[in-house]
Design a protein around this motif. Structure first.
Motif, PDB file in Angstrom:
ATOM      1  N   GLY A 132       8.422  16.132  -7.610  1.00  0.00           N
ATOM      2  CA  GLY A 132       7.959  15.205  -6.596  1.00  0.00           C
ATOM      3  C   GLY A 132       7.080  14.079  -7.113  1.00  0.00           C
ATOM      4  N   VAL A 133       6.687  14.147  -8.364  1.00  0.00           N
ATOM      5  CA  VAL A 133       5.809  13.104  -8.896  1.00  0.00           C
ATOM      6  C   VAL A 133       6.636  11.929  -9.392  1.00  0.00           C
ATOM      7  CG1 VAL A 133       5.678  14.014 -11.254  1.00  0.00           C
ATOM      8  CG2 VAL A 133       3.834  12.622 -10.395  1.00  0.00           C
ATOM      9  N   THR A 134       6.176  10.741  -9.086  1.00  0.00           N
ATOM     10  CA  THR A 134       6.762   9.522  -9.617  1.00  0.00           C
ATOM     11  C   THR A 134       5.736   8.934 -10.563  1.00  0.00           C
ATOM     12  OG1 THR A 134       7.983   9.151  -7.579  1.00  0.00           O
ATOM     13  CG2 THR A 134       7.723   7.263  -9.052  1.00  0.00           C
ATOM     14  N   VAL A 135       6.055   8.956 -11.836  1.00  0.00           N
ATOM     15  CA  VAL A 135       5.108   8.497 -12.847  1.00  0.00           C
ATOM     16  C   VAL A 135       5.399   7.046 -13.185  1.00  0.00           C
ATOM     17  CG1 VAL A 135       4.142   8.910 -15.125  1.00  0.00           C
ATOM     18  CG2 VAL A 135       5.001  10.824 -13.794  1.00  0.00           C
ATOM     19  N   ALA A 136       4.381   6.225 -13.037  1.00  0.00           N
ATOM     20  CA  ALA A 136       4.501   4.807 -13.362  1.00  0.00           C
ATOM     21  C   ALA A 136       4.000   4.581 -14.778  1.00  0.00           C
ATOM     22  CB  ALA A 136       3.693   3.981 -12.376  1.00  0.00           C
ATOM     23  N   GLY A 137       4.927   4.355 -15.693  1.00  0.00           N
ATOM     24  CA  GLY A 137       4.543   3.995 -17.049  1.00  0.00           C
ATOM     25  C   GLY A 137       4.576   5.137 -18.045  1.00  0.00           C
ATOM     26  N   ALA A 138       4.930   4.776 -19.271  1.00  0.00           N
ATOM     27  CA  ALA A 138       5.053   5.756 -20.351  1.00  0.00           C
ATOM     28  C   ALA A 138       3.704   6.340 -20.747  1.00  0.00           C
ATOM     29  CB  ALA A 138       5.727   5.112 -21.562  1.00  0.00           C
ATOM     30  N   ASP A 139       2.627   5.559 -20.654  1.00  0.00           N
ATOM     31  CA  ASP A 139       1.316   6.059 -21.070  1.00  0.00           C
ATOM     32  C   ASP A 139       0.851   7.200 -20.166  1.00  0.00           C
ATOM     33  OD1 ASP A 139       0.803   4.116 -23.252  1.00  0.00           O
ATOM     34  OD2 ASP A 139       0.886   2.677 -21.609  1.00  0.00           O
TER      35      ASP A 139
END
Length: 176
Positions: A132-139
């Motif tokens: 369910g998590v949407t991670v914004a960005g590779a860092d």
């Protein structure tokens, strides 16, 4: 246990907080601390420190895990990365947290199953392990991977300690 994972970088330092309850992992928060490349190094380091201190105060983790630095071909870049890494190690230590460090290959192996995984594979597994998590960005994704790695290693360490304690109790009973 609430764990913060940290991926140090002078331009962008990723952070991710997870909750590890037994074998269950859940996402708490994540983000990226960005610095202004036009600022002097000291100002950029202070930006990272102040922002990270605020993240720690807001999310109240109980442990921190930091990705170790790989060596760049450019000595100047390596030195600057080492300096920001020092700030990233210092902030949780100042907050009284235990701080663990993991090599990138160890993080990849814990999350993906192979130390040679690429960033896309790590990102995909972070999404799978934290549904369910949407991670914004590779860092931020890398930081969450570091936190997951620490959760797996901490769980293994607890099992080893429990086994050692059981052996000690059995030996004490046998000696009586």
């Amino acid at each position: 246990m609430r764990i913060i994972g940290l991926d140090p970088g002078l331009r962008a330092t990723g952070w991710g907080v997870i909750l590890a309850e037994g074998n269950r992992l859940s996402h708490v928060a994540h983000g990226t601390i960005r610095t202004n490349p036009d600022d002097e190094l000291a100002a950029r380091l202070r930006t990272v420190h102040d922002a990270l201190s605020e993240v720690l105060a807001t999310w109240q983790p109980q442990a921190a895990a930091v990705e170790e630095t790989f060596v760049n071909k450019n000595p100047s870049s390596t030195l600057k990365l080492g300096q920001v890494r020092g700030v990233v190690l210092l902030a949780p230590a100042q907050a009284g947290l235990p701080v663990a460090e993991y090599a990138p290959t160890v993080v990849k192996k814990a999350v993906v199953g192979t130390g040679a995984a690429d960033k896309d594979q790590v990102h995909a597994m972070v999404k799978r392990l934290l549904p369910g998590v949407t991670v914004a960005g590779a860092d931020a994704s890398d930081a969450l991977a570091v936190a997951i790695c620490h959760a797996h290693h901490a769980a293994s360490a607890r099992r080893v300690l429990a086994a050692e304690a059981a052996i000690m109790r059995a030996q004490e009973r046998a000696a009586r």
